[in-house]
Design a protein around this motif. Structure first.
Motif, PDB file in Angstrom:
ATOM      1  N   ASP A  22     -15.970 -24.542 -10.291  1.00 20.37           N
ATOM      2  CA  ASP A  22     -15.346 -23.991 -11.451  1.00 20.37           C
ATOM      3  C   ASP A  22     -15.765 -22.184 -10.844  1.00 20.37           C
ATOM      4  N   ILE A  23     -15.748 -21.650  -9.655  1.00 20.50           N
ATOM      5  CA  ILE A  23     -16.627 -20.240  -9.572  1.00 20.50           C
ATOM      6  C   ILE A  23     -15.203 -19.490  -9.532  1.00 20.50           C
ATOM      7  N   GLN A  24     -15.932 -18.068 -10.284  1.00 17.55           N
ATOM      8  CA  GLN A  24     -15.168 -16.977 -10.377  1.00 17.55           C
ATOM      9  C   GLN A  24     -15.044 -16.253  -9.157  1.00 17.55           C
ATOM     10  N   GLU A  25     -13.920 -15.634  -9.022  1.00 17.55           N
ATOM     11  CA  GLU A  25     -14.313 -13.964  -8.358  1.00 17.55           C
ATOM     12  C   GLU A  25     -14.669 -13.188  -9.239  1.00 17.55           C
ATOM     13  N   LEU A  26     -15.473 -11.969  -9.881  1.00 13.96           N
ATOM     14  CA  LEU A  26     -15.735 -11.037 -10.570  1.00 13.96           C
ATOM     15  C   LEU A  26     -15.270  -9.423 -10.259  1.00 13.96           C
ATOM     16  N   ASP A  27     -14.627  -8.903 -11.336  1.00 16.91           N
ATOM     17  CA  ASP A  27     -13.648  -7.983 -10.678  1.00 16.91           C
ATOM     18  C   ASP A  27     -15.474  -6.329 -10.922  1.00 16.91           C
ATOM     19  N   ILE A  28     -16.351  -6.313  -9.898  1.00 14.90           N
ATOM     20  CA  ILE A  28     -17.154  -5.615  -9.885  1.00 14.90           C
ATOM     21  C   ILE A  28     -17.447  -4.232 -10.994  1.00 14.90           C
ATOM     22  N   ASN A  29     -16.076  -3.872 -11.003  1.00 18.38           N
ATOM     23  CA  ASN A  29     -16.048  -2.563 -11.848  1.00 18.38           C
ATOM     24  C   ASN A  29     -16.216  -2.634 -12.877  1.00 18.38           C
ATOM     25  N   ASP A  30     -15.470  -3.942 -13.634  1.00 24.78           N
ATOM     26  CA  ASP A  30     -16.406  -4.529 -14.816  1.00 24.78           C
ATOM     27  C   ASP A  30     -18.182  -3.891 -14.898  1.00 24.78           C
ATOM     28  N   TYR A  31     -19.026  -4.191 -14.382  1.00 21.09           N
ATOM     29  CA  TYR A  31     -19.667  -3.713 -13.883  1.00 21.09           C
ATOM     30  C   TYR A  31     -20.555  -3.034 -13.893  1.00 21.09           C
ATOM     31  N   LEU A  32     -20.204  -1.723 -13.062  1.00 17.63           N
ATOM     32  CA  LEU A  32     -20.356  -1.233 -12.409  1.00 17.63           C
ATOM     33  C   LEU A  32     -20.021   0.321 -13.425  1.00 17.63           C
ATOM     34  N   LYS A  33     -19.137  -0.265 -14.791  1.00 18.54           N
ATOM     35  CA  LYS A  33     -19.034   1.320 -15.282  1.00 18.54           C
ATOM     36  C   LYS A  33     -20.047   0.611 -17.198  1.00 18.54           C
ATOM     37  N   ASP A  34     -20.898  -0.145 -17.185  1.00 13.16           N
ATOM     38  CA  ASP A  34     -21.334  -0.629 -17.986  1.00 13.16           C
ATOM     39  C   ASP A  34     -22.049   0.873 -17.844  1.00 13.16           C
ATOM     40  N   LYS A  35     -22.677   1.331 -19.421  1.00 18.03           N
ATOM     41  CA  LYS A  35     -23.192   3.087 -19.554  1.00 18.03           C
ATOM     42  C   LYS A  35     -24.311   2.473 -19.371  1.00 18.03           C
ATOM     43  N   TYR A  36     -25.218   1.264 -19.937  1.00 13.96           N
ATOM     44  CA  TYR A  36     -26.366   1.414 -19.011  1.00 13.96           C
ATOM     45  C   TYR A  36     -26.603   1.905 -17.765  1.00 13.96           C
ATOM     46  N   TYR A  37     -25.620   0.632 -16.835  1.00 14.53           N
ATOM     47  CA  TYR A  37     -25.907   0.769 -15.522  1.00 14.53           C
ATOM     48  C   TYR A  37     -25.399   2.374 -14.994  1.00 14.53           C
ATOM     49  N   GLN A  38     -24.535   2.799 -15.193  1.00 11.33           N
ATOM     50  CA  GLN A  38     -24.152   4.569 -15.006  1.00 11.33           C
ATOM     51  C   GLN A  38     -25.645   5.240 -15.621  1.00 11.33           C
ATOM     52  N   ASN A  39     -25.653   4.806 -16.702  1.00  6.79           N
ATOM     53  CA  ASN A  39     -26.738   5.889 -17.207  1.00  6.79           C
ATOM     54  C   ASN A  39     -28.102   6.113 -16.489  1.00  6.79           C
TER      55      ASN A  39
END
Length: 322
Positions: free
Chosen positions: A48-65
């Motif tokens: 049950d492996i899922q392809e994840l949307d990388i943008n869901d994580y790239l837009k994380d505030k900690y990740y961005q800042n």
């Protein structure tokens, strides 16, 4: 335990035991570190492996800042690592289906593109990281907090960063002075709401007595289940009277205790040889032996009684007794 089961009920309990063999297969798959589109496609249905949307994580505030430069100080370093395209990883805490013999669903995902992430390492071993698993599991812990929140374990301070706008004060307890120094010099400058933060150099487990039972406590003192279970087990007893204790990856840690109970059921129901429950080679053996003593007079006449014994409520009560 005293089992009073007909053949059909015994088969149901054995099916419960069999579900946990699947988890070993999942662990072996992840440890193989497969980075291949065709192999992942073949395994999608099995795990049950899922392809994840990388943008869901790239837009994380900690990740961005929060973007410090790589730096090395002695055996410690801030360093960026990466998931390669089609590399499979756990992206969230487990999900347990109690209506399907407590089958554990591991949340396995991958990106089609490279994903770079921040880590703190000691001796080239990752101690802390901001990866999808940390982001997803910690966001689930960020609700219903008191005005003053205590965080046990500093790490990269993703959780404190996440909740800073929601609370009045965050007190972080960290026993590793070098981690505190590295954080203050290279990571904390990227934080907002700095006035809300207090970082105390102390052993979190001894500092607990200074914390009000009305305040929220977020506990992140482990890397994973294997190195955190015994601490989790002990803290459930120590903090039983506190009103709002939040354990990182609680579902996985509680499942580890459920596995101990299931193993005991398996031994007592199916073992042909008498198990010596007076002997203990490690802490898990000791817990198993105490569970055996606690439950030895408990009569089990149906799978539904086992299902209730393995419920979250029941497991938490058992942890306080053994």
């Amino acid at each position: 335990m005293i089992f009073l089961l007909d053949k059909q009920e015994k088969e149901k309990i054995n099916k419960l035991i069999d579900t946990y063999q699947y988890n070993d297969e999942v662990a072996n798959f992840l440890n193989a570190n497969i980075i291949n589109e065709d192999l992942v496609e073949e395994a999608i249905d099995d795990y049950d492996i899922q392809e994840l949307d990388i943008n869901d994580y790239l837009k994380d505030k900690y990740y961005q800042n929060v973007k410090p430069q790589e730096v090395k100080e002695g055996s410690y370093q801030i360093k960026y690592e990466k998931y390669r395209p089609y590399q499979c990883f756990l992206y969230d805490d487990i999900e347990v289906n109690e209506d399907d013999y407590y089958l554990v669903k591991n949340k396995i995902g991958y990106f089609k593109n490279e994903f770079k992430y921040l880590t703190i390492q000691k001796d080239n071993v990752i101690w802390m990281s901001v990866i999808p698993h940390e982001i997803n599991t910690m966001k689930k812990c960020a609700n219903n907090l008191s005005k003053h929140v205590y965080v046990l374990g500093l790490g990269l301070a993703y959780f404190p960063y996440l909740i800073a706008s929601k609370v009045d004060k965050i007190t972080i307890i960290e026993k590793d002075e070098k981690i505190i120094s590295l954080f203050k010099k290279h990571i904390f400058p990227f934080f907002i709401n700095k006035e809300k933060f207090e970082i105390i150099h102390d052993d979190a487990l001894t500092y607990l007595d200074k914390i009000s039972k009305k305040d929220s406590i977020f506990i992140d003192l482990w890397h994973n289940v294997s190195d955190g279970f015994m601490t989790y087990y002990s803290l459930n007893k120590k903090l039983k009277d506190y009103s709002n204790v939040i354990y990182w990856i609680n579902d996985s840690l509680l499942t580890a205790f459920r596995n101990i109970v299931i193993n005991l059921i398996n031994e007592e129901l199916n073992s042909k040889d008498q198990i010596d429950y007076a002997k203990a080679d490690n802490e898990i053996d000791r817990i198993t032996n105490n569970l055996h003593s606690l439950l030895k007079e408990k009569k089990i006449s149906s799978y539904l009684e086992i299902k209730e014994l393995l419920s979250n409520r029941s497991l938490k009560e058992l942890m306080l007794k053994v």
